[in-house]
Structure formats: C-alpha cells, structure tokens
Design a protein around this motif. Sequence first.
Motif, PDB file in Angstrom:
ATOM      1  N   HIS A 202      -6.743  21.622   5.655  1.00 39.89           N
ATOM      2  CA  HIS A 202      -6.577  21.545   7.105  1.00 39.89           C
ATOM      3  C   HIS A 202      -6.225  22.921   7.668  1.00 39.89           C
ATOM      4  CE1 HIS A 202      -6.932  17.206   7.330  1.00 39.89           C
ATOM      5  NE2 HIS A 202      -6.213  17.149   6.244  1.00 39.89           N
ATOM      6  N   GLY A 203      -6.940  23.929   7.171  1.00 36.01           N
ATOM      7  CA  GLY A 203      -6.705  25.273   7.672  1.00 36.01           C
ATOM      8  C   GLY A 203      -5.440  25.882   7.116  1.00 36.01           C
ATOM      9  N   ALA A 204      -4.388  25.862   7.912  1.00 35.55           N
ATOM     10  CA  ALA A 204      -3.126  26.475   7.512  1.00 35.55           C
ATOM     11  C   ALA A 204      -2.441  25.696   6.380  1.00 35.55           C
ATOM     12  CB  ALA A 204      -2.179  26.570   8.702  1.00 35.55           C
ATOM     13  N   VAL A 205      -2.801  24.441   6.203  1.00 40.03           N
ATOM     14  CA  VAL A 205      -2.152  23.608   5.193  1.00 40.03           C
ATOM     15  C   VAL A 205      -3.210  22.974   4.298  1.00 40.03           C
ATOM     16  CG1 VAL A 205      -0.652  21.614   4.801  1.00 40.03           C
ATOM     17  CG2 VAL A 205      -0.282  23.070   6.796  1.00 40.03           C
ATOM     18  N   ILE A 206      -2.978  23.068   2.990  1.00 39.16           N
ATOM     19  CA  ILE A 206      -3.837  22.385   2.025  1.00 39.16           C
ATOM     20  C   ILE A 206      -3.003  21.308   1.357  1.00 39.16           C
ATOM     21  CG2 ILE A 206      -5.157  22.595  -0.109  1.00 39.16           C
ATOM     22  CD1 ILE A 206      -5.843  25.452   0.735  1.00 39.16           C
ATOM     23  N   PHE A 207      -3.476  20.065   1.461  1.00 39.03           N
ATOM     24  CA  PHE A 207      -2.803  18.942   0.835  1.00 39.03           C
ATOM     25  C   PHE A 207      -3.480  18.653  -0.498  1.00 39.03           C
ATOM     26  CE2 PHE A 207      -2.179  18.223   5.396  1.00 39.03           C
ATOM     27  CZ  PHE A 207      -0.815  17.965   5.450  1.00 39.03           C
ATOM     28  N   PRO A 208      -2.739  18.637  -1.588  1.00 38.45           N
ATOM     29  CA  PRO A 208      -3.347  18.309  -2.885  1.00 38.45           C
ATOM     30  C   PRO A 208      -3.647  16.818  -2.962  1.00 38.45           C
ATOM     31  CG  PRO A 208      -0.974  18.510  -3.126  1.00 38.45           C
ATOM     32  CD  PRO A 208      -1.307  18.898  -1.705  1.00 38.45           C
ATOM     33  N   PRO A 209      -4.474  16.400  -3.925  1.00 41.17           N
ATOM     34  CA  PRO A 209      -4.667  14.961  -4.116  1.00 41.17           C
ATOM     35  C   PRO A 209      -3.308  14.290  -4.323  1.00 41.17           C
ATOM     36  CG  PRO A 209      -6.195  16.214  -5.471  1.00 41.17           C
ATOM     37  CD  PRO A 209      -5.228  17.195  -4.884  1.00 41.17           C
ATOM     38  N   THR A 210      -3.115  13.174  -3.654  1.00 40.45           N
ATOM     39  CA  THR A 210      -1.797  12.539  -3.614  1.00 40.45           C
ATOM     40  C   THR A 210      -1.918  11.031  -3.846  1.00 40.45           C
ATOM     41  OG1 THR A 210      -1.120  14.186  -1.975  1.00 40.45           O
ATOM     42  CG2 THR A 210       0.256  12.236  -2.172  1.00 40.45           C
ATOM     43  N   PRO A 211      -1.146  10.498  -4.797  1.00 40.14           N
ATOM     44  CA  PRO A 211      -1.154   9.040  -4.970  1.00 40.14           C
ATOM     45  C   PRO A 211      -0.727   8.339  -3.677  1.00 40.14           C
ATOM     46  CG  PRO A 211      -0.113  10.086  -6.856  1.00 40.14           C
ATOM     47  CD  PRO A 211      -0.305  11.153  -5.807  1.00 40.14           C
ATOM     48  N   PHE A 212      -1.546   7.406  -3.240  1.00 42.12           N
ATOM     49  CA  PHE A 212      -1.326   6.671  -2.001  1.00 42.12           C
ATOM     50  C   PHE A 212      -1.720   5.222  -2.253  1.00 42.12           C
ATOM     51  CE2 PHE A 212      -2.631   5.057   2.153  1.00 42.12           C
ATOM     52  CZ  PHE A 212      -1.590   5.489   2.958  1.00 42.12           C
ATOM     53  N   HIS A 213      -0.752   4.342  -2.245  1.00 43.09           N
ATOM     54  CA  HIS A 213      -0.996   2.926  -2.534  1.00 43.09           C
ATOM     55  C   HIS A 213      -0.489   2.062  -1.387  1.00 43.09           C
ATOM     56  CE1 HIS A 213      -2.166   3.490  -6.770  1.00 43.09           C
ATOM     57  NE2 HIS A 213      -1.372   4.540  -6.680  1.00 43.09           N
ATOM     58  N   ILE A 214      -1.157   0.941  -1.209  1.00 41.61           N
ATOM     59  CA  ILE A 214      -0.774  -0.025  -0.188  1.00 41.61           C
ATOM     60  C   ILE A 214      -0.598  -1.373  -0.875  1.00 41.61           C
ATOM     61  CG2 ILE A 214      -1.443  -1.168   1.954  1.00 41.61           C
ATOM     62  CD1 ILE A 214      -3.271   1.291   2.486  1.00 41.61           C
ATOM     63  N   VAL A 215       0.536  -2.001  -0.646  1.00 44.75           N
ATOM     64  CA  VAL A 215       0.818  -3.323  -1.195  1.00 44.75           C
ATOM     65  C   VAL A 215       0.856  -4.285  -0.012  1.00 44.75           C
ATOM     66  CG1 VAL A 215       2.381  -4.732  -2.579  1.00 44.75           C
ATOM     67  CG2 VAL A 215       2.196  -2.261  -3.034  1.00 44.75           C
ATOM     68  N   ILE A 216       0.016  -5.295  -0.062  1.00 43.18           N
ATOM     69  CA  ILE A 216      -0.187  -6.186   1.077  1.00 43.18           C
ATOM     70  C   ILE A 216       0.197  -7.615   0.730  1.00 43.18           C
ATOM     71  CG2 ILE A 216      -1.963  -7.232   2.544  1.00 43.18           C
ATOM     72  CD1 ILE A 216      -3.490  -4.582   2.346  1.00 43.18           C
ATOM     73  N   ASP A 217       0.949  -8.228   1.620  1.00 46.67           N
ATOM     74  CA  ASP A 217       1.230  -9.664   1.582  1.00 46.67           C
ATOM     75  C   ASP A 217       0.365 -10.299   2.659  1.00 46.67           C
ATOM     76  OD1 ASP A 217       2.518 -12.266   1.803  1.00 46.67           O
ATOM     77  OD2 ASP A 217       3.676 -11.396   3.452  1.00 46.67           O
ATOM     78  N   CYS A 218      -0.561 -11.166   2.260  1.00 45.21           N
ATOM     79  CA  CYS A 218      -1.411 -11.829   3.256  1.00 45.21           C
ATOM     80  C   CYS A 218      -1.799 -13.211   2.759  1.00 45.21           C
ATOM     81  CB  CYS A 218      -2.654 -10.998   3.546  1.00 45.21           C
ATOM     82  SG  CYS A 218      -3.867 -10.958   2.216  1.00 45.21           S
ATOM     83  N   ASN A 219      -2.451 -13.970   3.625  1.00 39.12           N
ATOM     84  CA  ASN A 219      -2.954 -15.276   3.207  1.00 39.12           C
ATOM     85  C   ASN A 219      -4.336 -15.112   2.591  1.00 39.12           C
ATOM     86  OD1 ASN A 219      -4.984 -15.350   5.257  1.00 39.12           O
ATOM     87  ND2 ASN A 219      -3.462 -16.065   6.721  1.00 39.12           N
ATOM     88  N   SER A 220      -4.789 -16.133   1.897  1.00 40.53           N
ATOM     89  CA  SER A 220      -6.054 -16.044   1.161  1.00 40.53           C
ATOM     90  C   SER A 220      -7.261 -15.899   2.087  1.00 40.53           C
ATOM     91  CB  SER A 220      -6.225 -17.253   0.247  1.00 40.53           C
ATOM     92  OG  SER A 220      -6.192 -18.440   0.999  1.00 40.53           O
ATOM     93  N   ASP A 221      -7.171 -16.384   3.319  1.00 39.11           N
ATOM     94  CA  ASP A 221      -8.293 -16.266   4.255  1.00 39.11           C
ATOM     95  C   ASP A 221      -8.623 -14.807   4.561  1.00 39.11           C
ATOM     96  OD1 ASP A 221      -8.389 -19.025   4.387  1.00 39.11           O
ATOM     97  OD2 ASP A 221      -7.182 -19.126   6.204  1.00 39.11           O
ATOM     98  N   LEU A 222      -7.611 -13.983   4.655  1.00 43.05           N
ATOM     99  CA  LEU A 222      -7.815 -12.575   4.984  1.00 43.05           C
ATOM    100  C   LEU A 222      -8.284 -11.759   3.782  1.00 43.05           C
ATOM    101  CD1 LEU A 222      -7.623 -10.643   7.356  1.00 43.05           C
ATOM    102  CD2 LEU A 222      -5.237 -10.272   6.806  1.00 43.05           C
ATOM    103  N   LEU A 223      -8.026 -12.243   2.581  1.00 46.84           N
ATOM    104  CA  LEU A 223      -8.393 -11.505   1.377  1.00 46.84           C
ATOM    105  C   LEU A 223      -9.890 -11.228   1.306  1.00 46.84           C
ATOM    106  CD1 LEU A 223      -7.529 -10.197  -1.249  1.00 46.84           C
ATOM    107  CD2 LEU A 223      -7.703 -12.433  -2.344  1.00 46.84           C
ATOM    108  N   THR A 224     -10.717 -12.180   1.679  1.00 45.25           N
ATOM    109  CA  THR A 224     -12.170 -11.989   1.648  1.00 45.25           C
ATOM    110  C   THR A 224     -12.580 -10.836   2.553  1.00 45.25           C
ATOM    111  OG1 THR A 224     -12.505 -14.327   1.202  1.00 45.25           O
ATOM    112  CG2 THR A 224     -14.400 -13.101   2.048  1.00 45.25           C
TER     113      THR A 224
END
Length: 168
Positions: free
Chosen positions: A132-154
């Motif tokens: 991003h020009g002045a800043v370089i971000f290295p590859p970074t672990p990024f995870h999302i843990v989701i609680d949802c109902n089964s209808d939304l999973l599809t």
Amino acid sequence: MEVIVKNINCLNEPYVHFTFDVEKLINQFKLVNEVYKKDAGMFTTIIEGIKCTDKQSLFEEFSRKLNFPDYFGYNWDAFEECFTEFGWPESNKYVLFIKDFDMICLHDEEELDTFLECLDSAIKEWIIERDHGAVIFPPTPFHIVIDCNSDLLTKINLKFGNSKIEMI
C-alpha cells in the motif's frame, strides 16, 4: 486441542470456520484467548450479529470492535478498505468470531451479499503480501469463526467455496 486453535498460525485454507452452536463459538473464543494469551500479536473479538441487523448498524459494530479510524465513511467502499487494511490494532494474527451471523442484514439480501463479498475479499487480501505504498503488509493469518443456522450455510458455502470453510 481444537481445530481453530491449531489453524490460527496458518496461511492455508480453511479460513472460515462454522458452528451451529453459539456456546461452541464462545468456548472457541475463550480457548483461543487462553492458548494465545501471551501472544501480543494476536487480535480476537466477537462481533455481535444481533447488532448488525442493517447496513448502518453493521458498520457501527465493526467500526467499534475493529477500531476503524475516525475517517471511516460508513459505506461499503470504506468498509472494505478499512476491513482489508486495518492495522489498527497492530497484530500478526486475526480471528474474528461472529455470533448470530444469521441476524446480519436480516431483511436485506443484497446487503448481506455485499457483506459476504467483503468478507471473501478480506480473506483473499490478508493471505497475500499487500503493498500500500508507504506500508507493506506481510501475509497474515486471518480467520473468521461463524455461528449461524443451517439455512445460511448453503449461501456462505457458495460465496466462499467448500475448500475454504470447515465445521467445528
């Protein structure tokens, strides 16, 4: 040790983890924080889906929980920019826990689709080096843990692809 705890340091799929049990999500949050409590580079938070029932409240919840900068513009372009570039807080691993995901943009399918696209974009951005020009971000672990109902999973499976998600 639970799957999510083992995968936090990984830049490999899966990046999105699901449960249909809110207690399991909360226990995962506690476990991650316990295991990594001495890791100053770990950032975790719980996003409350019940506080994200429309676009405006979603922006407010994410801005508050992820410490978006004051100039955050409360629109999708600004959200995606802040979400993919948030170095505030400065960390080298990120795990977002989203409780009651099925409440997000509850009555607006188009806004939910846009939000899912932002999540997918963020995951793709975080796992590669970003210049991003002045800043370089290295590859970074990024995870999302989701609680949802089964209808939304599809719908989420279609957006992220089966290889990027796992059930916990």
